[in-house]
Design a protein around this motif. Structure first.
Motif, PDB file in Angstrom:
ATOM      1  N   SER A 511      53.094  69.715  11.712  1.00 43.46           N
ATOM      2  CA  SER A 511      53.194  71.384  11.308  1.00 43.46           C
ATOM      3  C   SER A 511      52.699  72.052  12.705  1.00 43.46           C
ATOM      4  O   SER A 511      53.080  73.159  12.958  1.00 43.46           O
ATOM      5  CB  SER A 511      52.194  71.619   9.996  1.00 43.46           C
ATOM      6  N   MET A 512      51.560  71.566  13.143  1.00 49.72           N
ATOM      7  CA  MET A 512      51.064  72.046  14.451  1.00 49.72           C
ATOM      8  C   MET A 512      52.142  71.773  15.765  1.00 49.72           C
ATOM      9  O   MET A 512      52.341  72.879  16.243  1.00 49.72           O
ATOM     10  CB  MET A 512      49.670  71.447  14.903  1.00 49.72           C
ATOM     11  N   TYR A 513      52.787  70.730  15.644  1.00 54.25           N
ATOM     12  CA  TYR A 513      53.803  70.642  16.847  1.00 54.25           C
ATOM     13  C   TYR A 513      54.955  71.374  16.636  1.00 54.25           C
ATOM     14  O   TYR A 513      55.555  71.953  17.886  1.00 54.25           O
ATOM     15  CB  TYR A 513      54.075  69.085  17.090  1.00 54.25           C
ATOM     16  N   LEU A 514      55.459  71.890  15.574  1.00 54.15           N
ATOM     17  CA  LEU A 514      56.543  72.546  15.225  1.00 54.15           C
ATOM     18  C   LEU A 514      56.270  73.929  15.789  1.00 54.15           C
ATOM     19  O   LEU A 514      57.142  74.536  16.462  1.00 54.15           O
ATOM     20  CB  LEU A 514      57.013  72.620  13.693  1.00 54.15           C
ATOM     21  N   ARG A 515      54.912  74.567  15.574  1.00 58.54           N
ATOM     22  CA  ARG A 515      54.891  75.642  16.266  1.00 58.54           C
ATOM     23  C   ARG A 515      54.651  75.670  17.634  1.00 58.54           C
ATOM     24  O   ARG A 515      55.226  76.808  18.326  1.00 58.54           O
ATOM     25  CB  ARG A 515      53.392  76.242  15.516  1.00 58.54           C
ATOM     26  N   PHE A 516      54.050  74.688  18.070  1.00 57.99           N
ATOM     27  CA  PHE A 516      53.784  74.607  19.574  1.00 57.99           C
ATOM     28  C   PHE A 516      55.395  74.467  20.200  1.00 57.99           C
ATOM     29  O   PHE A 516      55.601  74.995  21.284  1.00 57.99           O
ATOM     30  CB  PHE A 516      53.074  73.441  19.927  1.00 57.99           C
ATOM     31  N   ASP A 517      56.145  73.368  19.839  1.00 58.12           N
ATOM     32  CA  ASP A 517      57.610  73.345  20.135  1.00 58.12           C
ATOM     33  C   ASP A 517      58.315  74.835  20.417  1.00 58.12           C
ATOM     34  O   ASP A 517      59.024  74.915  21.350  1.00 58.12           O
ATOM     35  CB  ASP A 517      58.222  72.532  19.593  1.00 58.12           C
ATOM     36  N   ARG A 518      58.181  75.614  19.183  1.00 57.47           N
ATOM     37  CA  ARG A 518      58.860  76.908  19.212  1.00 57.47           C
ATOM     38  C   ARG A 518      58.420  77.779  20.514  1.00 57.47           C
ATOM     39  O   ARG A 518      59.341  78.331  21.102  1.00 57.47           O
ATOM     40  CB  ARG A 518      58.683  77.647  17.989  1.00 57.47           C
ATOM     41  N   LEU A 519      57.166  77.826  20.679  1.00 54.60           N
ATOM     42  CA  LEU A 519      56.603  78.506  21.817  1.00 54.60           C
ATOM     43  C   LEU A 519      56.813  78.015  23.217  1.00 54.60           C
ATOM     44  O   LEU A 519      57.035  78.922  24.115  1.00 54.60           O
ATOM     45  CB  LEU A 519      55.155  78.461  21.756  1.00 54.60           C
ATOM     46  N   THR A 520      57.208  76.630  23.435  1.00 58.00           N
ATOM     47  CA  THR A 520      57.859  76.308  24.612  1.00 58.00           C
ATOM     48  C   THR A 520      59.337  76.962  24.844  1.00 58.00           C
ATOM     49  O   THR A 520      59.700  77.527  25.873  1.00 58.00           O
ATOM     50  CB  THR A 520      58.115  74.741  24.627  1.00 58.00           C
ATOM     51  N   THR A 521      60.023  77.229  23.984  1.00 55.14           N
ATOM     52  CA  THR A 521      61.369  77.672  24.046  1.00 55.14           C
ATOM     53  C   THR A 521      61.010  79.465  24.376  1.00 55.14           C
ATOM     54  O   THR A 521      61.614  79.764  25.311  1.00 55.14           O
ATOM     55  CB  THR A 521      62.129  77.873  22.619  1.00 55.14           C
ATOM     56  N   VAL A 522      59.913  79.819  23.733  1.00 61.44           N
ATOM     57  CA  VAL A 522      59.725  81.463  23.760  1.00 61.44           C
ATOM     58  C   VAL A 522      59.214  81.598  25.346  1.00 61.44           C
ATOM     59  O   VAL A 522      59.641  82.699  25.914  1.00 61.44           O
ATOM     60  CB  VAL A 522      58.396  81.864  22.622  1.00 61.44           C
ATOM     61  N   HIS A 523      58.666  80.764  25.720  1.00 61.09           N
ATOM     62  CA  HIS A 523      57.860  80.993  27.081  1.00 61.09           C
ATOM     63  C   HIS A 523      58.536  80.116  28.172  1.00 61.09           C
ATOM     64  O   HIS A 523      58.040  80.209  29.380  1.00 61.09           O
ATOM     65  CB  HIS A 523      56.358  80.902  27.209  1.00 61.09           C
ATOM     66  N   ASP A 524      59.568  79.368  27.735  1.00 56.94           N
ATOM     67  CA  ASP A 524      60.216  78.673  28.812  1.00 56.94           C
ATOM     68  C   ASP A 524      59.552  77.676  29.712  1.00 56.94           C
ATOM     69  O   ASP A 524      59.566  77.860  31.081  1.00 56.94           O
ATOM     70  CB  ASP A 524      61.166  79.716  29.869  1.00 56.94           C
ATOM     71  N   VAL A 525      58.719  76.943  29.021  1.00 53.61           N
ATOM     72  CA  VAL A 525      58.040  75.929  29.726  1.00 53.61           C
ATOM     73  C   VAL A 525      58.454  74.410  29.267  1.00 53.61           C
ATOM     74  O   VAL A 525      58.934  74.396  28.223  1.00 53.61           O
ATOM     75  CB  VAL A 525      56.359  75.957  29.458  1.00 53.61           C
ATOM     76  N   TYR A 526      58.061  73.527  30.044  1.00 51.92           N
ATOM     77  CA  TYR A 526      58.628  72.165  29.649  1.00 51.92           C
ATOM     78  C   TYR A 526      57.669  71.281  28.942  1.00 51.92           C
ATOM     79  O   TYR A 526      56.736  71.081  29.521  1.00 51.92           O
ATOM     80  CB  TYR A 526      59.286  71.544  30.921  1.00 51.92           C
ATOM     81  N   LYS A 527      58.029  70.705  27.709  1.00 52.74           N
ATOM     82  CA  LYS A 527      57.109  69.737  27.199  1.00 52.74           C
ATOM     83  C   LYS A 527      57.281  68.320  27.657  1.00 52.74           C
ATOM     84  O   LYS A 527      58.251  67.960  27.548  1.00 52.74           O
ATOM     85  CB  LYS A 527      57.539  69.905  25.639  1.00 52.74           C
ATOM     86  N   VAL A 528      56.103  67.958  28.072  1.00 51.32           N
ATOM     87  CA  VAL A 528      56.241  66.714  28.742  1.00 51.32           C
ATOM     88  C   VAL A 528      55.880  65.430  27.816  1.00 51.32           C
ATOM     89  O   VAL A 528      56.982  64.485  27.838  1.00 51.32           O
ATOM     90  CB  VAL A 528      55.091  66.332  29.829  1.00 51.32           C
ATOM     91  N   GLU A 529      54.914  65.656  27.001  1.00 50.03           N
ATOM     92  CA  GLU A 529      54.797  64.512  25.900  1.00 50.03           C
ATOM     93  C   GLU A 529      53.710  64.738  24.913  1.00 50.03           C
ATOM     94  O   GLU A 529      52.952  65.824  25.013  1.00 50.03           O
ATOM     95  CB  GLU A 529      54.643  63.045  26.663  1.00 50.03           C
ATOM     96  N   THR A 530      53.564  64.157  23.714  1.00 49.25           N
ATOM     97  CA  THR A 530      52.411  64.198  23.022  1.00 49.25           C
ATOM     98  C   THR A 530      52.245  62.649  22.835  1.00 49.25           C
ATOM     99  O   THR A 530      52.732  61.919  22.494  1.00 49.25           O
ATOM    100  CB  THR A 530      53.010  64.887  21.771  1.00 49.25           C
ATOM    101  N   ILE A 531      50.659  62.435  22.716  1.00 46.51           N
ATOM    102  CA  ILE A 531      50.013  61.215  22.454  1.00 46.51           C
ATOM    103  C   ILE A 531      49.099  61.543  21.591  1.00 46.51           C
ATOM    104  O   ILE A 531      48.026  62.160  22.020  1.00 46.51           O
ATOM    105  CB  ILE A 531      49.448  60.409  23.580  1.00 46.51           C
ATOM    106  N   GLY A 532      49.283  61.315  20.208  1.00 47.55           N
ATOM    107  CA  GLY A 532      48.232  61.447  19.253  1.00 47.55           C
ATOM    108  C   GLY A 532      48.227  62.971  19.029  1.00 47.55           C
ATOM    109  O   GLY A 532      49.259  63.558  18.754  1.00 47.55           O
ATOM    110  N   ASP A 533      47.085  63.446  19.181  1.00 51.30           N
ATOM    111  CA  ASP A 533      46.732  65.037  19.097  1.00 51.30           C
ATOM    112  C   ASP A 533      46.905  65.602  20.392  1.00 51.30           C
ATOM    113  O   ASP A 533      46.736  66.702  20.476  1.00 51.30           O
ATOM    114  CB  ASP A 533      45.368  65.215  18.367  1.00 51.30           C
ATOM    115  N   ALA A 534      47.283  65.052  21.417  1.00 47.48           N
ATOM    116  CA  ALA A 534      47.250  65.520  22.886  1.00 47.48           C
ATOM    117  C   ALA A 534      48.655  66.073  23.098  1.00 47.48           C
ATOM    118  O   ALA A 534      49.351  65.244  22.597  1.00 47.48           O
ATOM    119  CB  ALA A 534      46.949  64.332  23.896  1.00 47.48           C
ATOM    120  N   TYR A 535      48.616  67.312  23.521  1.00 47.59           N
ATOM    121  CA  TYR A 535      50.058  68.012  23.612  1.00 47.59           C
ATOM    122  C   TYR A 535      50.026  68.595  25.168  1.00 47.59           C
ATOM    123  O   TYR A 535      49.226  69.102  25.733  1.00 47.59           O
ATOM    124  CB  TYR A 535      50.039  69.267  22.923  1.00 47.59           C
ATOM    125  N   MET A 536      50.983  68.150  25.768  1.00 46.11           N
ATOM    126  CA  MET A 536      51.256  68.497  27.517  1.00 46.11           C
ATOM    127  C   MET A 536      52.645  69.173  27.729  1.00 46.11           C
ATOM    128  O   MET A 536      53.642  68.490  27.417  1.00 46.11           O
ATOM    129  CB  MET A 536      51.174  67.135  28.282  1.00 46.11           C
TER     130      MET A 536
END
Length: 671
Positions: A511-536
């Motif tokens: 649920s959290m990562y779906l919200r974050f992933d949408r924001l990467t598109t909104v602000h045009d930043v590149y999602k590198v990876e997720t490890i556990g609860d860490a988001y980069m």
């Protein structure tokens, strides 16, 4: 047939684009393509026309008229050009022979359906009858059981008149009725056709061959010759010196002798010569024309050919009524002498009545005859000169007939044999068309799957990197002098995991990562990876941009807001996250061959991670380099001061509070 729907699709695509056709067909709920010889329901065509009116915002009569014009051009492009051009030498003859063309096409299309073992279906084409008026106009009678399509006719006839005969015509409806007497034909429209001919040299043939034009030309030539004769006579008189007037001779007779063909037959103004008595005996006539019937006004049979007598023995009894043994299939009119005379220029198709046939015929398909009617005024009788309507050798065998039953001079013999070969070719063409359609559908599905695969690949790797890997190229590591990296994690994530079921953790993170992933598109930043609860995420990599820090900062503000919508499965309260941001140089490249990842290397990554781990719940922790990039960019930042950072010693850090100019909806990408 699919030919009609294909033409309609071609019109929409050509004039309004592929997107309009796609929208139209989806609203109509029909497939994307149609097979030429496949039979489709009339409702599909009517739905397409109805939706075309709504999508294009054009009245139905205009859509149908435009379709009529385009249908004429589409037929020409589809190989019917030569066939259409040879229908007649003028517009009247062209319209008069349209029914004959429909009859031929119906023969071909139905034969194909029978050949491929489909159930034979009638083409059910409209019928046309044309009448000349004294003022040069025409009345065109249009009969159809498809109501509401009459406006196609002016489009087709107008396009044919302009293309073939170089005349512009106007057509208006003068009468519209429903005729119950015509079996199956519900709509009868009468058009007044007014012609406006143009006369460039190339197009004068039609007028110059008319009787009135020939009469005028004859008078002009004769007058001119008489004048020349008088002049020559005067000259000759002057030479001889006497006053004798020249004898006036008609040079038109001389001209008649000059422009002749054969033995004295004039090229234009031909008058046939008939013998005083018919030099053929009854027996020879009935054997030479084995398929003919002569009947009077009461439909009583007076004479019949030998082959038709053989098939329908009842015709050997002269004086029986013809309608007891046959029904009229085309044109669909009552079996009366007046109706037949009304449509005398049409081809007539008769079908034998099963109940009147011999027992040996009752299990076979009924015989159909096709031919023309000729009214014999002196005898007050009608001659039906016809041939068996047979499409293939299979139909000939079904009726237990032979080629020998058809007169040697009758081209029906050749047509059956030629049609057999043509049907095999058309069936092959039909199979190729079906395979082509199957390949088109498979190609479309393949393209869709390819897009899905590419979308999945681009979600794992930057697009330019993924494209290089697809092409088998080696991806070189790249150095980026300045970028901004963000790390985030969930506060007390270890405790939450200890107190919850694994599925609850998965649902929370998803649920959290779906919200974050949408924001990467909104602000045009590149999602590198997720490890556990860490988001980069990173800004400025893999595509360098000068606004990398502002993009990551806005993304971080959105993360804090988005996290409030994710529930802690233990407490039921919104979860809290820590966010750390640092700006600096990195080295980026693809690592590994199996499940390759685009990774970032350098001290900048470590410092960004330290900013997150030394952060405060629900706060965005900035390094001094990140602060310098945002200092003059309309962001509100507060100083945290010096803190001890593991492995880095003391560092001066800051907290990002808000964006001074952007609203929450803008930060979240809401409308």
């Amino acid at each position: 047939y699919g030919f009609i729907n294909t033409c309609l699709k071609s019109l929409v695509v050509e004039k309004y684009g592929e997107e309009t056709w796609e929208k139209l067909r989806l609203q109509a709920g029909v497939q994307d393509s149609f097979l030429t010889f496949e039979v489709y329901k009339d409702e599909i065509t009517m739905q397409l026309v109805d939706k075309a009116c709504k999508v294009l915002g054009v009245p139905a009569d205009m859509v149908l008229r435009e379709f009529g014009k385009y249908f004429f051009e589409f037929c020409k492009r589809s190989g019917y050009d030569h066939m259409l051009r040879t229908l007649g030498g003028n517009l009247y003859e062209f319209i008069e022979n349209l029914d004959a063309l429909h009859s031929y096409l119906s023969l071909s299309y139905q034969a194909i359906l029978v050949f491929v073992r489909f159930f034979p279906q009638e083409m059910n084409a409209p019928s046309f009858r044309v009448e000349k008026n004294e003022d040069g106009s025409m009345h065109l009678h249009y009969y159809s059981d498809r109501r509401g399509l009459c406006h196609i006719v002016p489009g087709i006839i107008g396009a044919a008149a302009l293309d073939f005969f170089n005349i512009e015509i106007s057509m208006k409806i003068v009468n519209q009725t429903e005729e119950e007497e015509r079996t199956g034909k519900k709509e009868h429209i009468v058009f007044l056709v007014t012609q406006n001919p143009v006369f460039p040299y190339k197009e004068r043939n039609e007028y110059s061959s008319s009787p009135q034009c020939l009469l005028d030309s004859e008078k002009q030539i004769e007058n001119q010759l008489n004048k020349e004769d008088l002049e020559k006579g005067k000259n000759k008189t002057g030479d001889r010196g006497n006053s004798v007037c020249p004898v006036k001779k008609s040079h038109w007779k001389t001209i008649r002798g000059i422009i002749t063909l054969g033995k004295g037959k004039l090229l234009r103004g031909f008058d046939p010569v008939y013998p005083k008595s018919l030099w053929i005996d009854t027996k020879t006539f009935c054997n030479g024309l084995p398929f003919h019937i002569v009947f009077d006004k009461e439909l009583k049979v007076k004479q019949a050919g030998v082959s038709i007598q053989k098939i329908v023995p009842g015709l050997q009894t002269m004086g029986i009524c013809l309608d007891q043994y046959f029904r009229i299939i085309h044109p669909e009119v009552p079996f009366t002498i007046s109706s037949i005379q009304k449509f005398i220029n049409s081809q007539f198709v008769f079908q034998t009545r099963r109940e009147m046939m011999p027992d040996s015929w009752k299990q076979r398909p009924m015989l159909e005859l096709r031919g023309q009617m000729m009214w014999m005024e002196s005898l007050q009788c009608m001659l039906y000169l016809c041939s068996p309507l047979l499409r293939t050798l299979h139909e000939l065998e079904e009726r237990q007939m032979h080629i020998a039953d058809i007169a040697p001079h009758d081209v029906t013999r050749d047509l059956i044999l030629l049609n057999q070969q043509r049907l095999a070719e058309m069936e092959l063409s039909n199979q190729l068309e079906r395979k082509k359609e199957e390949l088109r559908i498979l190609s479309k599905h393949l393209e869709e799957e390819k897009k899905k695969t590419e979308a999945l690949l681009y979600a794992m790797l930057p697009q330019h990197v993924a494209n290089q890997l697809k092409e088998g190229k080696r991806v070189e590591a790249g150095e980026f002098k300045e970028c901004t990296i963000l790390f985030s994690d969930v506060v007390t994530f270890t405790n939450i995991c200890a107190q919850c079921e694994p599925i609850q953790i998965v649902l929370m993170l998803n649920s959290m990562y779906l919200r974050f992933d949408r924001l990467t598109t909104v602000h045009d930043v590149y999602k590198v990876e997720t490890i556990g609860d860490a988001y980069m995420v990173v800004g400025g990599v893999p595509v360098p941009v000068p606004t990398h820090a502002e993009r990551v900062a806005n993304f971080a503000l959105g993360m804090i807001i988005a996290a409030k919508g994710v529930q802690n499965p233990v407490s039921g309260n919104p979860i809290q996250i820590r966010v750390g941001i640092h700006t600096g140089p990195v080295l980026a490249g693809v690592v590994g061959e199996k499940m390759p990842r685009y990774c970032l290397f350098g001290d900048t990554v470590n410092i960004a991670s330290r900013m997150e781990s030394h952060g405060v719940p629900s706060k965005i922790h900035l390094s001094s380099s990140a602060y310098q990039c945002l200092k003059y960019k309309n962001f509100e930042v507060t100083e945290r001061g010096e803190i001890e950072v593991k492995g880095k010693g003391k560092m001066h850090t800051y907290f990002l509070i808000r964006n001074k100019t952007a609203t929450e909806n803008e930060i979240m990408g809401r409308p």
